[in-house]
Write an enzyme that holds these catalytic residues in place. Structure first.
Site, PDB file in Angstrom:
ATOM      1  N   SER A  45       0.806  -1.221   0.000  1.00 33.90           N
ATOM      2  CA  SER A  45       0.000   0.000   0.000  1.00 33.90           C
ATOM      3  C   SER A  45       0.847   1.282   0.000  1.00 33.90           C
ATOM      4  CB  SER A  45      -0.962   0.010   1.197  1.00 33.90           C
ATOM      5  OG  SER A  45      -1.954  -0.979   0.996  1.00 33.90           O
ATOM      6  N   ASP A  48     -13.167  -2.544  -0.908  1.00 36.12           N
ATOM      7  CA  ASP A  48     -12.685  -3.827  -1.476  1.00 36.12           C
ATOM      8  C   ASP A  48     -13.581  -4.342  -2.614  1.00 36.12           C
ATOM      9  OD1 ASP A  48     -10.416  -4.120   0.092  1.00 36.12           O
ATOM     10  OD2 ASP A  48     -11.501  -5.116   1.703  1.00 36.12           O
ATOM     11  N   LYS A  79     -10.145  -5.457  10.021  1.00 39.20           N
ATOM     12  CA  LYS A  79     -11.247  -4.783   9.317  1.00 39.20           C
ATOM     13  C   LYS A  79     -12.539  -4.772  10.139  1.00 39.20           C
ATOM     14  CE  LYS A  79      -9.284  -5.607   4.774  1.00 39.20           C
ATOM     15  NZ  LYS A  79      -9.444  -6.116   3.420  1.00 39.20           N
ATOM     16  N   TYR A 136      -2.715 -11.906  -3.493  1.00 35.33           N
ATOM     17  CA  TYR A 136      -1.888 -11.446  -4.607  1.00 35.33           C
ATOM     18  C   TYR A 136      -0.422 -11.706  -4.332  1.00 35.33           C
ATOM     19  CZ  TYR A 136      -1.074  -7.599  -1.389  1.00 35.33           C
ATOM     20  OH  TYR A 136      -0.752  -6.870  -0.275  1.00 35.33           O
TER      21      TYR A 136
END
Ligand code: ATR
Length: 269
Positions: A16, A101, A65, A211
């Site tokens: 990020s 997301d 989250k 990923y």
């Protein structure tokens, strides 16, 4: 300079900061973006300290989250619906929680020419990553969604939360055929074996919410071996959800595909 950060545990691997620095350079925005490691039960303290010391916005990643959704002063409806916040913005002293997301996933699929509308979807996993994308998949017009999970009760609970319109089962008891398979299980796909029968992936579009820079995640490698028609990891989704967060914070929509290409090539533009 305005300060932002991504908070998680672990956090060292996060891409990020690279993404947001690239967006800042591209748009001419002046900002500072860091990684913030919080103890596993220490999200609230870390977030409070960050904003008290002048921080303007946080991205939130695993495993915080859900904690973030409970911590913020208010939540955007999409985040409240799935109980997960991945972006926090400070506005007039109050914290607002968003979830970008699902939007990021749909944007990445669109950019790559994968249509969701009218397609039958199989989603593997029933944790936070999956609950964050289900509404977006429905909104994009999926014809049917089946959730399969190691713990089938969690798949059933998630399907019920969404009004029972989704199918649910264990990983070994998936009935039917699917156009698109999305992997949201966080582990268990190492080595040769897959989590689900290889026949399911044959001829299907297979997308991993996880990923890696080279795109060769265990799920992607398994899907290729299983004869999938098209395989992709979630790096594009990561960049797209970051772009949506950047737009919330800075009011500017960055261009994403060049940033994705630079990440794949391991370049810092
Ligand atoms: P996230 O926020 O990334 O979704 P999570 O809420 O912990 O993280 O969910 C992890 C998901 O990966 C769950 O669906 C989990 O299955 P269970 O609900 O049965 O725990 C799945 N998962 C994790 N490790 C797994 C493994 N070794 N085999 C199969 N599924 C696994």
């Amino acid at each position: 300079m305005d300060r932002y950060a991504v908070v998680g545990h672990p956090i060292a691997h996060s891409l990020s900061p690279d993404i947001h620095r690239a967006f800042a350079k591209q748009t001419g925005e002046r900002l500072h973006y860091d990684k913030l490691l919080a103890p596993k039960n220490g999200f609230a303290a870390a977030a409070a300290a960050f904003f008290q010391s002048g921080g303007k916005g946080l991205n939130v990643t695993m495993p915080f989250k859900g904690d973030a959704c409970r911590w913020v002063d208010s939540t955007h409806p999409a985040a409240a619906e799935c109980g997960a916040v991945n972006t926090i913005a400070l506005d007039k002293g109050r914290t607002h929680g968003f979830n970008t997301d699902g939007f990021g996933l749909i944007r990445d699929l669109q950019a790559q020419g994968v249509a969701i509308s009218g397609r039958r979807l199989l989603v593997i996993g029933a944790g936070g990553a999956v609950s964050g994308i289900l509404d977006a998949l429905t909104g994009a017009g999926a014809a049917a969604i089946h959730i399969a999970n190691r713990t089938p009760g969690k798949a059933t609970a998630l399907a019920e939360q969404h009004g029972g319109k989704f199918g649910a089962s264990s990983l070994g008891d998936i009935r039917g055929t699917f156009d698109i398979i999305l992997n949201g299980a966080s582990a268990g796909l190492q080595g040769e074996g897959g989590l689900i029968a290889a026949e399911l992936a044959r001829g299907a579009v297979c997308y991993d919410l996880l990923y890696s820079r080279d795109g060769r995640t265990p799920f992607c490698q398994w899907a290729k071996r299983a004869g999938a028609a098209w395989v992709c990891d979630g790096l594009g989704m990561l960049v797209e959800q970051a772009a949506a967060a950047f737009a919330i914070w800075r009011g500017q929509q960055p261009e994403t595909r060049s940033v994705l290409r630079a990440l794949r090539a391991n370049r810092r533009d």
